[in-house]
Motif scaffolding. Sequence first.
Motif, PDB file in Angstrom:
ATOM      1  N   LYS A  29       0.896  -1.173   0.163  1.00 55.74           N
ATOM      2  CA  LYS A  29      -0.065  -0.033   0.022  1.00 55.74           C
ATOM      3  C   LYS A  29       0.892   1.144  -0.138  1.00 55.74           C
ATOM      4  N   LYS A  30       1.881   1.286   0.611  1.00 52.45           N
ATOM      5  CA  LYS A  30       2.866   2.512   0.916  1.00 52.45           C
ATOM      6  C   LYS A  30       3.378   2.527  -0.357  1.00 52.45           C
ATOM      7  N   LEU A  31       3.833   1.427  -1.140  1.00 57.31           N
ATOM      8  CA  LEU A  31       4.253   1.552  -2.574  1.00 57.31           C
ATOM      9  C   LEU A  31       3.564   1.905  -3.605  1.00 57.31           C
ATOM     10  N   HIS A  32       2.346   1.671  -3.474  1.00 63.70           N
ATOM     11  CA  HIS A  32       1.176   2.078  -4.339  1.00 63.70           C
ATOM     12  C   HIS A  32       1.073   3.520  -4.254  1.00 63.70           C
ATOM     13  N   VAL A  33       0.991   4.179  -3.099  1.00 71.62           N
ATOM     14  CA  VAL A  33       0.930   5.526  -2.896  1.00 71.62           C
ATOM     15  C   VAL A  33       1.926   6.328  -3.681  1.00 71.62           C
ATOM     16  N   GLU A  34       3.373   5.713  -3.402  1.00 68.46           N
ATOM     17  CA  GLU A  34       4.475   6.289  -4.057  1.00 68.46           C
ATOM     18  C   GLU A  34       4.461   6.221  -5.453  1.00 68.46           C
ATOM     19  N   LEU A  35       3.769   5.245  -6.003  1.00 70.68           N
ATOM     20  CA  LEU A  35       3.562   5.059  -7.572  1.00 70.68           C
ATOM     21  C   LEU A  35       2.511   5.930  -8.091  1.00 70.68           C
ATOM     22  N   ALA A  59       9.087 -16.810 -13.629  1.00 69.41           N
ATOM     23  CA  ALA A  59      10.109 -16.073 -12.882  1.00 69.41           C
ATOM     24  C   ALA A  59       9.063 -15.118 -12.036  1.00 69.41           C
ATOM     25  N   GLY A  60       8.044 -14.577 -12.414  1.00 72.74           N
ATOM     26  CA  GLY A  60       6.917 -13.693 -11.902  1.00 72.74           C
ATOM     27  C   GLY A  60       7.078 -12.382 -12.501  1.00 72.74           C
ATOM     28  N   LYS A  61       7.251 -12.525 -13.785  1.00 68.84           N
ATOM     29  CA  LYS A  61       7.300 -11.109 -14.578  1.00 68.84           C
ATOM     30  C   LYS A  61       5.807 -10.498 -14.497  1.00 68.84           C
ATOM     31  N   GLY A  62       4.803 -11.363 -14.770  1.00 65.49           N
ATOM     32  CA  GLY A  62       3.435 -10.936 -14.874  1.00 65.49           C
ATOM     33  C   GLY A  62       3.017 -10.282 -13.572  1.00 65.49           C
ATOM     34  N   GLY A  63       3.321 -11.097 -12.481  1.00 64.74           N
ATOM     35  CA  GLY A  63       2.735 -10.813 -11.120  1.00 64.74           C
ATOM     36  C   GLY A  63       3.311  -9.756 -10.610  1.00 64.74           C
ATOM     37  N   THR A  64       4.589  -9.302 -10.950  1.00 66.27           N
ATOM     38  CA  THR A  64       5.353  -8.107 -10.742  1.00 66.27           C
ATOM     39  C   THR A  64       4.807  -6.888 -11.669  1.00 66.27           C
ATOM     40  N   ALA A  67       1.488  -5.908 -10.067  1.00 64.57           N
ATOM     41  CA  ALA A  67       1.470  -5.149  -8.727  1.00 64.57           C
ATOM     42  C   ALA A  67       1.942  -3.798  -8.948  1.00 64.57           C
ATOM     43  N   ILE A  68       2.761  -3.612  -9.954  1.00 63.37           N
ATOM     44  CA  ILE A  68       2.958  -1.891 -10.389  1.00 63.37           C
ATOM     45  C   ILE A  68       1.751  -1.372 -11.025  1.00 63.37           C
ATOM     46  N   THR A  69       0.980  -1.967 -11.830  1.00 55.33           N
ATOM     47  CA  THR A  69       0.029  -1.275 -12.369  1.00 55.33           C
ATOM     48  C   THR A  69      -1.196  -1.237 -11.781  1.00 55.33           C
ATOM     49  N   GLU A  70      -1.375  -1.981 -10.585  1.00 56.77           N
ATOM     50  CA  GLU A  70      -2.668  -2.099 -10.080  1.00 56.77           C
ATOM     51  C   GLU A  70      -3.457  -1.027  -9.671  1.00 56.77           C
ATOM     52  N   VAL A  72      -2.577   2.549 -10.539  1.00 58.28           N
ATOM     53  CA  VAL A  72      -2.450   3.612 -11.484  1.00 58.28           C
ATOM     54  C   VAL A  72      -3.167   3.660 -12.567  1.00 58.28           C
ATOM     55  N   SER A  73      -3.006   4.633 -13.498  1.00 60.64           N
ATOM     56  CA  SER A  73      -3.747   4.899 -14.692  1.00 60.64           C
ATOM     57  C   SER A  73      -3.306   4.163 -15.788  1.00 60.64           C
ATOM     58  N   PRO A  74      -4.178   3.264 -16.581  1.00 55.85           N
ATOM     59  CA  PRO A  74      -3.695   2.567 -17.752  1.00 55.85           C
ATOM     60  C   PRO A  74      -3.368   3.414 -18.869  1.00 55.85           C
ATOM     61  N   ARG A  75      -3.631   5.009 -18.947  1.00 56.56           N
ATOM     62  CA  ARG A  75      -3.316   5.708 -19.821  1.00 56.56           C
ATOM     63  C   ARG A  75      -1.809   6.448 -19.571  1.00 56.56           C
ATOM     64  N   VAL A  76      -1.440   6.174 -18.358  1.00 59.66           N
ATOM     65  CA  VAL A  76      -0.030   6.600 -18.260  1.00 59.66           C
ATOM     66  C   VAL A  76       0.973   5.386 -18.103  1.00 59.66           C
ATOM     67  N   PHE A  77       0.554   4.281 -17.480  1.00 60.81           N
ATOM     68  CA  PHE A  77       1.224   3.076 -17.409  1.00 60.81           C
ATOM     69  C   PHE A  77       0.822   2.102 -18.447  1.00 60.81           C
ATOM     70  N   ARG A  78       1.580   1.910 -19.549  1.00 58.95           N
ATOM     71  CA  ARG A  78       0.994   0.918 -20.453  1.00 58.95           C
ATOM     72  C   ARG A  78       1.652  -0.248 -20.595  1.00 58.95           C
ATOM     73  N   VAL A  79       1.202  -1.364 -20.652  1.00 57.62           N
ATOM     74  CA  VAL A  79       2.015  -2.727 -20.447  1.00 57.62           C
ATOM     75  C   VAL A  79       1.793  -3.245 -21.918  1.00 57.62           C
ATOM     76  N   VAL A  80       2.969  -3.612 -22.596  1.00 61.07           N
ATOM     77  CA  VAL A  80       3.376  -4.161 -23.788  1.00 61.07           C
ATOM     78  C   VAL A  80       3.804  -5.482 -23.705  1.00 61.07           C
ATOM     79  N   ALA A  81       2.981  -6.518 -24.289  1.00 54.76           N
ATOM     80  CA  ALA A  81       3.329  -7.881 -24.329  1.00 54.76           C
ATOM     81  C   ALA A  81       2.903  -8.528 -25.866  1.00 54.76           C
ATOM     82  N   LEU A  82       3.668  -8.412 -26.610  1.00 49.00           N
ATOM     83  CA  LEU A  82       3.593  -8.443 -28.012  1.00 49.00           C
ATOM     84  C   LEU A  82       3.581 -10.070 -28.278  1.00 49.00           C
ATOM     85  N   THR A  83       2.560 -10.590 -29.252  1.00 45.89           N
ATOM     86  CA  THR A  83       2.650 -11.950 -29.450  1.00 45.89           C
ATOM     87  C   THR A  83       3.658 -12.337 -30.616  1.00 45.89           C
TER      88      THR A  83
END
Length: 304
Positions: A29-35, A59-64, A67-70, A72-83
């Motif tokens: 929760k503290k880290l989410h406030v900082e994010l 290895a846990g990439k997706g879960g990490t 946790a980062i994007t949970e 924050v706004s998807p308009r600012v934080f975009r995740v790219v996972a290409l096929t």
Amino acid sequence: MSPRAGAGKSGAAAPRGELSGKDYARKMKKLHVELVKLQEWVKLKGLKVCIVFEGRDGAGKGGTIKAITERVSPRVFRVVALTAPTEREKSQMYVQRYLPHLPAAGEVVIFDRSWYNRAGVERVMGFCSEEEAEGFLKVVPMFEKLMVHSGIILLKYWLEVSPDEQTRRLEARIDDGRKIWKLSPMDLKSYNRWYDYSRARDAMFAATDTAWAPWFVARSDDKQRARLNIISHLLGSIKVQGCASGEGEAAQAAEGGQLSRTELIRTSSSKKGISNRDLDDGLHPRRGLRTHAETGRWPSQDCC
């Protein structure tokens, strides 16, 4: 039911060395406030942030990333996972399909795997030639230097999982209908090439761990601590209002869990005659993952 899940429901104390669910939630929760603060600063200053996550399957990439994007706004934080690339994309310059996804001002782009596919899965599984892989490793430092010179803040994270923990996680995907989509035929094929991936990883670090775009490595057998450490490091890497956004609440949340810049291979790359046999001996699954080449400090598992 796992011991951690059982402890969380019964209210019993978590086993020594483990984070309780309550402690993890409090720290996160503290880290989410900082994010969120970081998000507003990125928008205000027009920063361009690019975060690359690499590592073995499970290895846990997706879960990490989740946790980062949970919070924050998807308009600012975009995740790219290409096929997998199309036939047209295969005919293009290799990095061409990644270029449109790089951040513009006021954006944080997170790559769930990236152009480093060529140094990893493509090389190991034979989707590119050795010449193509070696050529990629020669030019990618300059590509990343151009990114940094254009104003992009580039952070590269490698999540390192042990063979036993990887096996446990992949088996869990088979038995859990909610996770089965994460398990592809390619995952099963690559699972049996542990040593090949280890050698590809070491070659990648040797060629691309640069002053302007270093790699940061976190052991991820403990997923919760890995997430806390990585987010804390991310926050501490970007200056907000004259100080690192990871200072204060974020630093307290991780309690010293800063990642160290990798010294992987760099020390031993000057040594001659490192053979596959040397690597196999150092990377035996039942004796841990640290090779003779891994001289950097790993994040403490007791930091959080």
